[in-house]
Scaffold this motif. Structure first.
Motif, PDB file in Angstrom:
ATOM      1  N   ASP A 216     -24.427 -51.779  -9.826  1.00 10.32           N
ATOM      2  CA  ASP A 216     -25.656 -52.328  -9.271  1.00 10.32           C
ATOM      3  C   ASP A 216     -25.323 -53.080  -7.978  1.00 10.32           C
ATOM      4  O   ASP A 216     -24.564 -54.038  -7.975  1.00 10.32           O
ATOM      5  CB  ASP A 216     -26.286 -53.271 -10.301  1.00 10.32           C
ATOM      6  N   ARG A 217     -25.889 -52.624  -6.884  1.00  6.23           N
ATOM      7  CA  ARG A 217     -25.582 -53.171  -5.561  1.00  6.23           C
ATOM      8  C   ARG A 217     -25.959 -54.646  -5.454  1.00  6.23           C
ATOM      9  O   ARG A 217     -25.177 -55.471  -4.965  1.00  6.23           O
ATOM     10  CB  ARG A 217     -26.320 -52.341  -4.498  1.00  6.23           C
TER      11      ARG A 217
ATOM     12  N   VAL B  45     -19.522 -46.871  -9.926  1.00  7.37           N
ATOM     13  CA  VAL B  45     -20.931 -47.004  -9.563  1.00  7.37           C
ATOM     14  C   VAL B  45     -21.421 -48.297 -10.196  1.00  7.37           C
ATOM     15  O   VAL B  45     -21.244 -48.503 -11.403  1.00  7.37           O
ATOM     16  CB  VAL B  45     -21.780 -45.814 -10.077  1.00  7.37           C
TER      17      VAL B  45
ATOM     18  N   ASP C 207     -28.042 -48.763  -6.532  1.00  3.31           N
ATOM     19  CA  ASP C 207     -26.649 -48.634  -6.948  1.00  3.31           C
ATOM     20  C   ASP C 207     -25.759 -48.270  -5.772  1.00  3.31           C
ATOM     21  O   ASP C 207     -26.194 -47.614  -4.828  1.00  3.31           O
ATOM     22  CB  ASP C 207     -26.494 -47.560  -8.029  1.00  3.31           C
TER      23      ASP C 207
END
Length: 160
Positions: A47-48, A45, A117
């Motif tokens: 941070d996009r 996972v 995320d």
């Protein structure tokens, strides 16, 4: 809307119209495709927006490397410089796991996502990767990895 009998579809756009042939066949049942994938062995996972920025910083190479390690994700730039994205929630791996992506393809999947995320799930480095919104798990995209070129150096290991 398609016409009966497979007649071409007329699409209107600002420059005029265009005839588009209708393809035959049945649309694949995506739920069956997803259900047929092996259980993920690796999950991260991250941070996009930061991952998109790291991919954008790579320029236009045919492949970049993502390396999963304990609480970190490294994007290896074309010159071999690792760009860490921390923190990343990664299940602790006995050895780092590297997977190659076409940054344009992975970037497009990330851009289409929602929420801050993203969750990447995969069972092996040669199989499809599920790209999911970490906030809304029903938003899912499949992205195929690419072979890493032999010239792409292995990034130096950093201590966690």
């Amino acid at each position: 809307m398609a016409r009966p009998g497979g007649a071409p579809l007329t699409v209107r756009h600002p420059g005029g119209t265009r005839e588009v042939p209708v393809a035959g066949g049945t649309f694949p049942a995506y739920r069956d495709v997803l259900a047929g994938l092996p259980a993920p062995a690796h999950r991260v996972v991250v941070d996009r927006v930061r991952l998109i920025a790291a991919l954008d910083a790579c320029g236009d190479p045919s492949a970049v490397s993502l390396e999963l390690g304990h609480d970190r994700l490294l994007v290896t730039l074309p010159d071999g410089t690792p760009a860490p994205i921390e923190p990343a929630a990664v299940r602790e791996e006995p050895e780092p796991v590297r997977i190659g992506f076409d940054p344009a393809v992975l970037g497009a999947a990330l851009e289409a996502g929602v929420g801050p995320d993203v969750l990447l799930e995969f069972s092996e480095v040669t199989g499809p990767v599920l790209v999911r919104s970490a906030d809304q798990g029903s938003f899912t995209t499949l992205v195929m990895p690419v072979a890493l070129p032999p010239t792409l150096p292995t990034p130096p290991r950093t201590s966690a």
